[in-house]
Scaffold this motif. Sequence first.
Motif, PDB file in Angstrom:
ATOM      1  N   UNK A  73      43.424   1.533 -17.379  1.00 11.67           N
ATOM      2  CA  UNK A  73      43.081   1.218 -18.769  1.00 11.67           C
ATOM      3  C   UNK A  73      41.593   0.899 -18.896  1.00 11.67           C
ATOM      4  N   UNK A  74      41.066   0.126 -17.954  1.00  9.30           N
ATOM      5  CA  UNK A  74      39.643  -0.214 -17.963  1.00  9.30           C
ATOM      6  C   UNK A  74      38.776   1.036 -17.837  1.00  9.30           C
ATOM      7  N   UNK A 132      35.182   4.966 -20.299  1.00  6.94           N
ATOM      8  CA  UNK A 132      34.911   6.364 -20.596  1.00  6.94           C
ATOM      9  C   UNK A 132      34.838   6.592 -22.106  1.00  6.94           C
ATOM     10  N   UNK A 133      35.733   5.947 -22.849  1.00  2.00           N
ATOM     11  CA  UNK A 133      35.761   6.109 -24.297  1.00  2.00           C
ATOM     12  C   UNK A 133      34.562   5.483 -24.991  1.00  2.00           C
ATOM     13  N   UNK A 143      26.060   5.295 -26.089  1.00  2.00           N
ATOM     14  CA  UNK A 143      24.870   6.130 -25.917  1.00  2.00           C
ATOM     15  C   UNK A 143      24.286   6.493 -27.282  1.00  2.00           C
ATOM     16  N   UNK A 144      25.136   6.809 -28.245  1.00  2.00           N
ATOM     17  CA  UNK A 144      24.666   7.115 -29.609  1.00  2.00           C
ATOM     18  C   UNK A 144      23.907   5.922 -30.178  1.00  2.00           C
ATOM     19  N   UNK A 187      31.713  11.006 -32.901  1.00  2.00           N
ATOM     20  CA  UNK A 187      33.065  11.581 -32.872  1.00  2.00           C
ATOM     21  C   UNK A 187      33.011  13.106 -32.832  1.00  2.00           C
ATOM     22  N   UNK A 188      32.151  13.706 -33.633  1.00  2.00           N
ATOM     23  CA  UNK A 188      32.016  15.172 -33.612  1.00  2.00           C
ATOM     24  C   UNK A 188      31.422  15.639 -32.293  1.00  2.00           C
ATOM     25  N   UNK A 189      30.450  14.892 -31.774  1.00  2.00           N
ATOM     26  CA  UNK A 189      29.839  15.245 -30.491  1.00  2.00           C
ATOM     27  C   UNK A 189      30.873  15.200 -29.372  1.00  2.00           C
ATOM     28  N   UNK A 190      31.758  14.220 -29.415  1.00  2.00           N
ATOM     29  CA  UNK A 190      32.799  14.115 -28.389  1.00  2.00           C
ATOM     30  C   UNK A 190      33.732  15.323 -28.438  1.00  2.00           C
TER      31      UNK A 190
END
Length: 184
Positions: free
Chosen positions: A10-11, A16-17, A23-24, A86-89
């Motif tokens: 989970x961590x 990762x999420x 970064x953005x 979100x779009x970049x992901x």
Amino acid sequence: MNVRDFALLTLICVAWGLNLPLTKWVVESVPPLFYAALRFGGIALVLSPWLRPVPRPFGIVFAIALLLGAVHFAFLFLGLANAPASSAAIVGQLGLPVTTVLSIWILGEKVRWRRMLGIALSFIGVMIIAFDPSALGVSVGLVYILISVLCGSMGSILMKKMAPIRALTLQAWVALLSAPPLLG
């Protein structure tokens, strides 16, 4: 699965999420290429014990470092500075299908019709998400992300052509060779 293993997984998923949104947030106040250079410089410093032995042939390692490191992250961070996270992901998820298509084209790998259908659907899905009807075009940030995906995929294809190397050694060299051009 025991509780400790589940908590660790989970961590990892949470870390990762949070990667792209954090970064953005950073590249909105720090120049994206400078941030990428600092990131690679820090990684090179931490992984410096794994710089020996020098991998051979060094030319392939250098090309991989530029594609998977400097160029990939330059366009990724520029994209994040100019597109929603979100779009970049979502556009970034094209890495696997693009790498598969390049593997078919460059390495002659074979895939079955179901995988090809999945690849086609992933491209269609990203095109639907990336298209901005009000501007009758695609966001420049998402174009940067797509270029980033293509460079990362090319670097991955090159990795298949190199001699076996320890993962930390490759990461150390990618970081060391990526920081200077990004800083420049």
